[in-house]
Design a protein around this motif. Structure first.
Motif, mmCIF file in Angstrom:
data_model
loop_
_atom_site.group_PDB
_atom_site.id
_atom_site.type_symbol
_atom_site.label_atom_id
_atom_site.label_comp_id
_atom_site.label_asym_id
_atom_site.label_seq_id
_atom_site.Cartn_x
_atom_site.Cartn_y
_atom_site.Cartn_z
ATOM 1 N N ALA A 16 0.777 -1.167 0.171
ATOM 2 C CA ALA A 16 0.110 0.056 -0.134
ATOM 3 C C ALA A 16 0.854 1.273 -0.022
ATOM 4 C CB ALA A 16 -0.943 0.025 1.177
ATOM 5 N N VAL A 17 0.911 2.173 -1.051
ATOM 6 C CA VAL A 17 1.684 3.478 -1.347
ATOM 7 C C VAL A 17 0.789 4.179 -0.494
ATOM 8 C CG1 VAL A 17 2.410 5.094 -2.660
ATOM 9 C CG2 VAL A 17 2.409 2.445 -3.543
ATOM 10 N N ASN A 18 -0.432 4.527 -0.511
ATOM 11 C CA ASN A 18 -1.223 5.358 0.401
ATOM 12 C C ASN A 18 -2.616 4.897 0.232
ATOM 13 O OD1 ASN A 18 -2.281 6.468 -2.007
ATOM 14 N ND2 ASN A 18 -0.754 8.153 -2.133
ATOM 15 N N ASP A 19 -3.506 5.502 0.782
ATOM 16 C CA ASP A 19 -4.964 5.163 0.657
ATOM 17 C C ASP A 19 -5.410 5.241 -0.931
ATOM 18 O OD1 ASP A 19 -7.425 3.968 1.424
ATOM 19 O OD2 ASP A 19 -8.099 6.057 1.611
ATOM 20 N N LEU A 21 -3.826 3.560 -3.405
ATOM 21 C CA LEU A 21 -2.812 3.087 -4.587
ATOM 22 C C LEU A 21 -2.029 2.181 -3.837
ATOM 23 C CD1 LEU A 21 -1.477 3.819 -6.958
ATOM 24 C CD2 LEU A 21 0.193 5.384 -5.712
ATOM 25 N N ARG A 22 -1.927 0.764 -4.731
ATOM 26 C CA ARG A 22 -0.866 -0.309 -4.635
ATOM 27 C C ARG A 22 0.155 -0.356 -5.475
ATOM 28 N NH1 ARG A 22 -4.862 -4.460 -4.361
ATOM 29 N NH2 ARG A 22 -6.136 -3.196 -5.433
#
Length: 114
Positions: A16-19, A21-22
């Motif tokens: 998980a890069v951020n909420d 975006l993976r």
């Protein structure tokens, strides 16, 4: 690598890069429906798929169409998958993006079932 799936291939490792975006690392020899003809990157590059999570199939369709209009090559048209709904495109630099709707993302926090 992730756990082996029913087809004998490992599930892809995802971060998980951020909420919303993976980053997905794909095992070679699998997931051709995601990566199309982009199976192996040129020497000095790494294969990965950036996953943009959206709320609905209509949102996924709109994002893929917006990418197409901006010059992206659609690798897989958005469609229902056994685990949700997704489409994949390559941006003008060849980076792969998946626009994905996963059913559990629509659940309230803490309500995801194992």
């Amino acid at each position: 690598m992730g756990e082996l799936a029913d087809d004998g291939l490992p599930e892809p490792l995802q971060f998980a890069v951020n909420d919303g975006l993976r980053l997905m690392l794909l095992p070679s020899g699998g997931f051709g429906w995601v990566i199309g003809a982009n199976e192996v990157a040129a020497r000095g590059q790494s294969e990965c798929v950036l996953i943009l999570d959206v709320a609905s199939p209509a949102d996924a369709d709109a994002h893929v169409e917006r990418a197409r209009a901006a010059g992206a090559e659609v690798v897989t048209e958005p469609a229902a998958q056994p685990w949700g709904y997704a489409g994949t495109f390559a941006d003008p630099d060849g980076h792969l993006w998946m626009v994905s709707v996963t059913p559990w993302r629509a659940c309230p926090p803490g309500s995801r079932q194992a």
